[in-house]
Design a protein around this motif. Structure first.
Motif, PDB file in Angstrom:
ATOM      1  N   PHE A 166       0.821  -1.207   0.000  1.00 47.68           N
ATOM      2  CA  PHE A 166       0.000   0.000   0.000  1.00 47.68           C
ATOM      3  C   PHE A 166       0.858   1.262   0.000  1.00 47.68           C
ATOM      4  O   PHE A 166       0.510   2.271  -0.611  1.00 47.68           O
ATOM      5  CB  PHE A 166      -0.974   0.005   1.183  1.00 47.68           C
ATOM      6  N   ASN A 191     -11.374  -1.514  10.720  1.00 46.73           N
ATOM      7  CA  ASN A 191     -10.100  -1.258  11.384  1.00 46.73           C
ATOM      8  C   ASN A 191      -9.096  -0.492  10.526  1.00 46.73           C
ATOM      9  O   ASN A 191      -7.990  -0.197  10.967  1.00 46.73           O
ATOM     10  CB  ASN A 191      -9.456  -2.582  11.814  1.00 46.73           C
ATOM     11  N   ILE A 209      -9.680   7.303  17.807  1.00 44.86           N
ATOM     12  CA  ILE A 209      -8.911   6.642  18.871  1.00 44.86           C
ATOM     13  C   ILE A 209      -7.443   7.060  18.804  1.00 44.86           C
ATOM     14  O   ILE A 209      -6.811   7.346  19.825  1.00 44.86           O
ATOM     15  CB  ILE A 209      -9.047   5.106  18.753  1.00 44.86           C
ATOM     16  N   SER A 210      -6.915   7.120  17.599  1.00 44.23           N
ATOM     17  CA  SER A 210      -5.519   7.501  17.428  1.00 44.23           C
ATOM     18  C   SER A 210      -5.264   8.925  17.935  1.00 44.23           C
ATOM     19  O   SER A 210      -4.261   9.186  18.599  1.00 44.23           O
ATOM     20  CB  SER A 210      -5.135   7.384  15.954  1.00 44.23           C
ATOM     21  N   TYR A 248      -6.783   2.070   8.842  1.00 48.07           N
ATOM     22  CA  TYR A 248      -6.234   3.283   9.471  1.00 48.07           C
ATOM     23  C   TYR A 248      -5.464   4.184   8.506  1.00 48.07           C
ATOM     24  O   TYR A 248      -5.777   5.370   8.373  1.00 48.07           O
ATOM     25  CB  TYR A 248      -5.348   2.863  10.644  1.00 48.07           C
ATOM     26  N   LEU A 249      -4.460   3.625   7.820  1.00 51.00           N
ATOM     27  CA  LEU A 249      -3.539   4.476   7.062  1.00 51.00           C
ATOM     28  C   LEU A 249      -4.223   5.264   5.944  1.00 51.00           C
ATOM     29  O   LEU A 249      -4.042   6.477   5.839  1.00 51.00           O
ATOM     30  CB  LEU A 249      -2.385   3.628   6.506  1.00 51.00           C
ATOM     31  N   PRO A 291     -11.034   4.450  14.146  1.00 49.72           N
ATOM     32  CA  PRO A 291      -9.585   4.347  14.376  1.00 49.72           C
ATOM     33  C   PRO A 291      -8.893   5.710  14.404  1.00 49.72           C
ATOM     34  O   PRO A 291      -7.968   5.921  15.197  1.00 49.72           O
ATOM     35  CB  PRO A 291      -9.101   3.512  13.187  1.00 49.72           C
ATOM     36  N   LEU A 337      -6.512   7.889   7.262  1.00 46.60           N
ATOM     37  CA  LEU A 337      -5.689   8.943   7.869  1.00 46.60           C
ATOM     38  C   LEU A 337      -5.226   9.943   6.813  1.00 46.60           C
ATOM     39  O   LEU A 337      -5.162  11.147   7.052  1.00 46.60           O
ATOM     40  CB  LEU A 337      -4.475   8.305   8.562  1.00 46.60           C
ATOM     41  N   ILE A 338      -4.925   9.417   5.623  1.00 48.11           N
ATOM     42  CA  ILE A 338      -4.449  10.283   4.549  1.00 48.11           C
ATOM     43  C   ILE A 338      -5.592  11.060   3.917  1.00 48.11           C
ATOM     44  O   ILE A 338      -5.503  12.263   3.697  1.00 48.11           O
ATOM     45  CB  ILE A 338      -3.732   9.435   3.464  1.00 48.11           C
TER      46      ILE A 338
END
Lengths: 274, 291
Positions: free
Chosen positions: A114, A208, A229-230, A210-211, A226, A214-215
């Motif tokens: 990824f 779940n 929570i992060s 995340y990455l 997620p 996030l972007i």
């Protein structure tokens, strides 16, 4: 001699099981305690669960994140199952040499990390943001699209289709059903457990994820669990009780799915390696 | 149109959507990344600069730190996890064992959590005044708290422990299902020949599980080379980049520092090359053409 070997087997497995379960226990117990008690190492359930929960509701947009996560995960799961099972069925039932080559090329995509795709993907979605705002950066669509078809899921459905009784197909054809209605009315209902397993796997990984979120999800209104929570977990003066109840809530959907459908899940995992 | 031709066309229509989506969202970005790896600039202003990024890569100390860290995780964690998962699954495959369901569920349970959630739980458990240190101090195993997250060495160990906790059960499920497919009469015959449990393990179990072991080591290798969520949420790559991974470095280059997409793409291709080389190597070591 034999008895002591037995004993060590049970001892070893008990220790491993305890280590596996302990972080869960700790997380649930700590979500009922005050922050100072959590850092103090208290291992007994407390009475502050509601207080922690209320604090979480006051300081974060929990409902919004839950709804965002639910929308994304459910949409991804439904679309992924439809698209991948259609393809898995297509690759297995209508064989042709050129299609087998394409199938093998698709499998290569499982090797693509990824990390190697995230920058171009981000630019792709950033570029369409102006012309097609509904699928640009910060939208549900941009989270869903790159994960909605995976070679793994197509492979999974193709493997399972091998076990599908082919006489049912013939019967459908003799009855004059179209290929699509054979798929919809015979294949899908017969392969219920396969679909259940695929649904669990897809839902869990989507919930779940995340990455990529996030972007691509940047404004507070689009945050998923997620991400929430992060952000909570990286604060400087963490309120442990509150953060841990957020983690418990974020874990609940996947844990529930797992416990309710454990059998199909294990069957699905094993089906994928046969 | 002949029936055969019609069937081929129907087949294509069934797979078309997936093929198109995978080409758009996997292969097209791959090619884009390759092109970008020869470009330099900030944000969207990229221009061709040939091999500049690749030259930069070989003199980039932070890149080598990230590669070194990632390989430490890989070489330490993957073997530990695979041996542990194999050992557990062989124990669980014993027909006479009681509470099998409980053990299996308990050991698989960590796979249910999100990487972010468990990473944060681990961050708290392994904090300076966290439960792990308190426990070790009370048992008098250590005199001063271990800097699980603040010490460069222990921070790596914490990441290794965390990944092992999360993924051992996952690999165990694959081994268990493969073990259940082995015909028990092979073991019966070995027992009659007087083979010990250890010999049965190395003589029968390991060779028969070889394809699955290869499969799990390749997927674990690919997973570790892409390690991100745990490091990001437990140590943020610190202290002093001692836990930084390649994926996190790519993330930093693209979204944290000055959006150097071209160079980030170059770094990302290093992962592609490593995955290809390592998978090839694992196939060779396993020496199994059919796996």
């Amino acid at each position: 001699m034999h008895k002591s070997k037995r004993f060590f087997t049970y001892l070893f497995l008990s220790i491993i099981s305890f280590v596996s379960i302990f972080p869960f226990l700790w997380m649930v117990i700590s979500s009922t305690n005050k922050s100072v008690d959590v850092t103090g190492g208290r291992l007994l359930p407390g009475t502050h669960m509601m207080e922690n929960f209320r604090k979480l509701l006051d300081t974060t947009d929990l409902q919004l994140s839950l709804v965002n996560s639910a929308k994304i995960s459910i949409t991804t799961t439904v679309l992924a199952l439809l698209i991948a099972s259609l393809a898995g069925y297509g690759f297995e039932v209508f064989k042709s040499r050129s299609k087998d080559i394409v199938f093998n090329i698709l499998l290569l995509s499982m090797m693509i990390p990824f990390a190697a795709m995230m920058v171009p993907l981000y630019r792709m979605f950033a570029n369409v943001s102006d012309t097609l705002p509904w699928m640009g950066i910060d939208t549900m669509t941009s989270v869903i699209l790159p994960t909605v078809t995976t070679a793994f899921l197509i492979f999974f459905f193709r493997q399972s289709t091998k076990m599908f009784p082919k006489e049912l197909l013939e019967a459908g054809r003799i009855d004059g059903l179209s290929e699509l209605s054979i798929y919809l009315r015979i294949f899908i209902p017969t392969m219920k457990t396969t679909y259940a397993a695929a649904a669990i796997i897809t839902f869990m990984s989507s919930w779940n994820n995340y990455l990529w979120p996030l972007i691509v999800l940047q404004s507070p209104e689009t945050k998923t669990m997620p991400l929430l929570i992060s952000i909570l977990g990286s604060g400087y003066a963490p309120d442990f009780g509150m953060i841990l109840i957020a983690i418990v809530i974020g874990t609940l959907p996947t844990a529930l799915v797992f416990f309710l459908m454990q059998k199909q899940f294990v069957a699905g995992m094993t089906g994928s390696v046969k | 149109m002949s029936i055969r031709r019609k069937s081929v066309l129907t087949g294509w229509s069934f797979v078309l959507l997936s093929v198109v989506l995978i080409f758009i969202f996997y292969f097209y970005p791959m090619i884009q990344a390759l092109i970008m790896s020869f470009q330099t600039g900030t944000g969207s202003n990229l221009e061709f600069t040939g091999l500049d990024n690749y030259k930069r890569l070989f003199s980039d100390a932070m890149f080598f730190t990230a590669v070194k860290n990632t390989f430490i995780y890989l070489l330490v964690q993957v073997p530990i996890m695979i041996v542990l998962a194999l050992f557990i699954s062989v124990l669980l495959n014993d027909k006479k064992l009681k509470f099998k369901g409980f053990f299996r569920t308990a050991i698989f349970l960590p796979c249910v959590t999100s990487l972010v959630a468990y990473a944060i739980v681990f961050k708290y458990l392994f904090a300076g005044n966290g439960l792990v240190n308190t426990f070790l101090l009370n048992l008098h195993l250590i005199d001063t708290p271990i800097g699980w997250i603040t010490d460069p060495f222990w921070a790596k160990i914490t990441i290794v422990i965390a990944i092992t906790w999360r993924w051992t059960g996952y690999n165990m499920i694959f081994y268990l299902s493969a073990l259940q497919n082995i015909d028990n009469s092979i073991y019966e015959a070995a027992k009659i020949d007087g083979a010990s449990a250890v010999r049965q393990f190395f003589g029968i179990t390991i060779p028969l599980l070889k394809p699955i072991i290869l499969f799990t080591s390749i997927t674990s290798t690919i997973g570790t080379l892409q390690l991100f969520d745990e490091v990001m949420n437990i140590t943020k790559g610190g202290p002093g980049n001692s836990t930084l991974t390649i994926s996190q470095y790519i993330y930093n280059l693209s979204f944290k520092y000055s959006a150097d997409f071209g160079y980030a793409a170059t770094v990302s291709y290093s992962i592609v090359i490593m995955i290809i080389l390592l998978s090839f190597l694992q196939f060779k070591v396993a020496g199994d053409k059919n796996a």
